[in-house]
Design an enzyme around this catalytic site. Structure first.
Site, PDB file in Angstrom:
ATOM      1  N   VAL A 107      42.732 -14.171  54.117  1.00  0.00           N
ATOM      2  CA  VAL A 107      44.093 -13.670  53.862  1.00  0.00           C
ATOM      3  C   VAL A 107      44.976 -14.726  53.172  1.00  0.00           C
ATOM      4  O   VAL A 107      45.057 -15.871  53.619  1.00  0.00           O
ATOM      5  CB  VAL A 107      44.747 -13.227  55.199  1.00  0.00           C
ATOM      6  CG1 VAL A 107      46.198 -12.830  54.985  1.00  0.00           C
ATOM      7  CG2 VAL A 107      43.956 -12.078  55.792  1.00  0.00           C
ATOM      8  N   ASN A 131      47.563 -10.010  44.550  1.00  0.00           N
ATOM      9  CA  ASN A 131      48.549  -9.827  45.616  1.00  0.00           C
ATOM     10  C   ASN A 131      49.768 -10.701  45.343  1.00  0.00           C
ATOM     11  O   ASN A 131      49.667 -11.758  44.743  1.00  0.00           O
ATOM     12  CB  ASN A 131      47.915 -10.245  46.952  1.00  0.00           C
ATOM     13  CG  ASN A 131      48.879 -10.109  48.121  1.00  0.00           C
ATOM     14  OD1 ASN A 131      49.545  -9.073  48.283  1.00  0.00           O
ATOM     15  ND2 ASN A 131      48.977 -11.141  48.955  1.00  0.00           N
ATOM     16  N   LEU A 144      42.251  -5.998  53.296  1.00  0.00           N
ATOM     17  CA  LEU A 144      41.111  -5.284  52.706  1.00  0.00           C
ATOM     18  C   LEU A 144      39.842  -6.095  52.973  1.00  0.00           C
ATOM     19  O   LEU A 144      39.831  -7.320  52.853  1.00  0.00           O
ATOM     20  CB  LEU A 144      41.336  -5.093  51.201  1.00  0.00           C
ATOM     21  CG  LEU A 144      42.566  -4.229  50.864  1.00  0.00           C
ATOM     22  CD1 LEU A 144      42.914  -4.303  49.379  1.00  0.00           C
ATOM     23  CD2 LEU A 144      42.353  -2.772  51.293  1.00  0.00           C
ATOM     24  N   GLY A 154      59.033  -0.953  47.261  1.00  0.00           N
ATOM     25  CA  GLY A 154      58.467  -0.800  45.916  1.00  0.00           C
ATOM     26  C   GLY A 154      59.322  -1.386  44.809  1.00  0.00           C
ATOM     27  O   GLY A 154      59.239  -0.964  43.656  1.00  0.00           O
ATOM     28  N   SER A 155      60.121  -2.421  45.139  1.00  0.00           N
ATOM     29  CA  SER A 155      60.936  -3.005  44.064  1.00  0.00           C
ATOM     30  C   SER A 155      60.053  -3.717  43.034  1.00  0.00           C
ATOM     31  O   SER A 155      60.405  -3.779  41.846  1.00  0.00           O
ATOM     32  CB  SER A 155      61.996  -3.947  44.633  1.00  0.00           C
ATOM     33  OG  SER A 155      61.417  -5.091  45.202  1.00  0.00           O
ATOM     34  N   ASN A 156      58.926  -4.244  43.459  1.00  0.00           N
ATOM     35  CA  ASN A 156      58.011  -4.868  42.485  1.00  0.00           C
ATOM     36  C   ASN A 156      57.292  -3.818  41.646  1.00  0.00           C
ATOM     37  O   ASN A 156      57.027  -4.040  40.462  1.00  0.00           O
ATOM     38  CB  ASN A 156      57.030  -5.793  43.206  1.00  0.00           C
ATOM     39  CG  ASN A 156      57.710  -7.077  43.628  1.00  0.00           C
ATOM     40  OD1 ASN A 156      57.975  -7.935  42.799  1.00  0.00           O
ATOM     41  ND2 ASN A 156      58.050  -7.182  44.908  1.00  0.00           N
ATOM     42  N   MET A 189      50.581  -3.575  53.175  1.00  0.00           N
ATOM     43  CA  MET A 189      50.612  -4.307  54.446  1.00  0.00           C
ATOM     44  C   MET A 189      49.264  -4.334  55.175  1.00  0.00           C
ATOM     45  O   MET A 189      49.237  -4.578  56.378  1.00  0.00           O
ATOM     46  CB  MET A 189      51.669  -3.660  55.366  1.00  0.00           C
ATOM     47  CG  MET A 189      53.088  -3.798  54.861  1.00  0.00           C
ATOM     48  SD  MET A 189      53.568  -5.525  54.635  1.00  0.00           S
ATOM     49  CE  MET A 189      53.739  -6.032  56.332  1.00  0.00           C
ATOM     50  N   HIS A 247      52.681 -12.711  47.287  1.00  0.00           N
ATOM     51  CA  HIS A 247      52.947 -13.258  48.629  1.00  0.00           C
ATOM     52  C   HIS A 247      54.253 -14.058  48.615  1.00  0.00           C
ATOM     53  O   HIS A 247      54.421 -14.938  47.758  1.00  0.00           O
ATOM     54  CB  HIS A 247      51.774 -14.150  49.054  1.00  0.00           C
ATOM     55  CG  HIS A 247      51.953 -14.706  50.425  1.00  0.00           C
ATOM     56  ND1 HIS A 247      51.952 -13.907  51.562  1.00  0.00           N
ATOM     57  CD2 HIS A 247      52.172 -15.975  50.866  1.00  0.00           C
ATOM     58  CE1 HIS A 247      52.152 -14.665  52.617  1.00  0.00           C
ATOM     59  NE2 HIS A 247      52.294 -15.919  52.235  1.00  0.00           N
TER      60      HIS A 247
HETATM   61  C1  GRF Z   1      57.338  -8.679  48.498  1.00  0.00           C
HETATM   62  O1  GRF Z   1      58.270  -9.646  48.908  1.00  0.00           O
HETATM   63  C2  GRF Z   1      55.949  -9.252  48.504  1.00  0.00           C
HETATM   64  O2  GRF Z   1      55.912 -10.632  48.318  1.00  0.00           O
HETATM   65  C3  GRF Z   1      55.469  -8.930  49.894  1.00  0.00           C
HETATM   66  O3  GRF Z   1      56.010  -7.667  50.172  1.00  0.00           O
HETATM   67  C4  GRF Z   1      57.249  -7.532  49.488  1.00  0.00           C
HETATM   68  C5  GRF Z   1      57.236  -6.195  48.805  1.00  0.00           C
HETATM   69  O4  GRF Z   1      58.512  -5.854  48.331  1.00  0.00           O
HETATM   70  N1  GRF Z   1      54.026  -8.944  49.975  1.00  0.00           N
HETATM   71  P1  GRF Z   1      58.757  -4.502  47.515  1.00  0.00           P
HETATM   72  O5  GRF Z   1      58.193  -3.355  48.346  1.00  0.00           O
HETATM   73  O6  GRF Z   1      58.061  -4.644  46.200  1.00  0.00           O
HETATM   74  O7  GRF Z   1      60.247  -4.413  47.370  1.00  0.00           O
END
Ligand code: GRF
Length: 215
Positions: free
Chosen positions: A167, A113, A99, A20-22, A96, A115
Site C-alpha cells: 500500500v 494512485n 487491490l 471526485g474533485s480530481n 478507498m 496519495h
Molecule cells: C485525494 O486527496 C487523494 O489524494 C486521496 O483521496 C482524495 C480524493 O479526493 N487518495 P477527491 O474525491 O478527488 O476530491
C-alpha cells in the site's frame, strides 16, 4: 499500453469513492484540450452517494456504482468492467479500497494512485527528505493528512505513483510539497493539497501519454 491505431486516445478508467474533485480536474483538462489524446472510458464508484458519480453523469461519461463492501468477487467484476470498456490506464482518484496482487497482475504498470502525502521515489522507505533537507516520516494508508499534522512536520504534499501490492509504496510519477500553516486542521490542509493534486494528476497522465506515444 494498448492503443487502437484508429483511435489514438488513451482510455482512462477512473475509480472513486467520494467527491471526485480530481476526476473533475481530469474532465476539465480533457474538455479544454490541455490533456490531448486522452478520453475517459469509464468512472467506477464504490459508493452510491459519491458526488463524483454526479460529476461523471453531468459530463455524459459512462459511470457505474459497484457496491464494493457487499460484493463478493468485487475485483473480478471490476476487472471485467475494465476489460469491457477497454481501459488503458486505471486512475485511483480517492478509491478507498486495496487491490490485490492478482488483480494488479492483470494490469501491469497500468494502475496509478493519488496519495495525500510525500512518498519516496521508489515508493519504499520510511523517511522522505524534503527540499529544505529535513527528513520526515512517510505517511501511508488512511488519514495521511492527519498523520502529518499529528507528527507536527512543517511540510507535507501529494504524490502520484504506480500501484503495487504494497500500500502506497509504488514508484513515483510526480509529487509536490505543500507547507503546513499554523492553525491548519485536516480539512484546511487537505483542501490545499487537493488544489495541488488537481494539477498533479493531469501532469501524471500527460507524462504517461507521452511515454506511451514515444515507446
Ligand atoms: C485525494 O486527496 C487523494 O489524494 C486521496 O483521496 C482524495 C480524493 O479526493 N487518495 P477527491 O474525491 O478527488 O476530491
Amino acid at each position: 499500453m494498448a492503443t487502437n491505431p484508429d483511435n489514438p486516445c488513451l482510455r482512462l478508467a477512473i475509480l472513486i469513492s467520494g467527491s471526485g474533485s480530481n476526476l473533475q480536474a481530469l474532465i476539465d483538462a480533457i474538455e479544454s484540450n490541455s490533456l490531448p489524446n486522452v478520453e475517459i472510458a469509464l468512472v467506477v464508484s464504490s459508493r452510491p452517494d459519491a458526488y463524483g458519480l454526479q460529476r461523471a453523469l453531468r459530463h455524459k461519461l459512462p459511470a457505474i456504482y459497484l457496491p464494493w463492501k457487499q460484493l463478493a468477487g468485487g475485483e473480478i467484476k471490476l476487472a471485467t468492467l475494465l476489460h469491457l470498456f477497454q481501459a488503458d490506464l486505471i486512475v485511483l482518484a480517492g478509491w478507498m479500497h486495496i487491490l490485490s496482487a492478482s488483480f494488479l497482475d492483470q494490469f501491469p504498470q497500468r494502475v496509478i494512485n493519488l496519495h495525500p502525502a510525500l512518498l519516496p521515489d521508489d515508493g519504499t522507505g520510511e523517511t522522505f527528505v524534503t527540499s529544505d533537507g529535513t527528513s520526515i516520516p512517510v505517511f501511508r494508508g488512511l488519514h495521511a493528512v492527519q498523520q502529518a499534522l499529528d507528527a507536527a512536520v512543517k511540510v507535507t504534499g501529494s504524490t502520484v505513483h504506480y500501484v503495487t501490492p504494497a500500500v502506497d509504496a509504488g514508484p513515483v510519477i510526480c509529487r509536490e510539497e505543500v507547507a503546513i500553516e499554523q492553525g491548519d486542521n485536516e480539512e484546511s490542509l487537505h483542501q490545499r493539497l487537493k488544489t495541488v493534486e488537481h494539477r498533479l494528476i493531469v501532469e501524471a497522465v500527460r507524462a504517461i501519454v507521452k511515454s506511451a506515444w514515444h515507446t
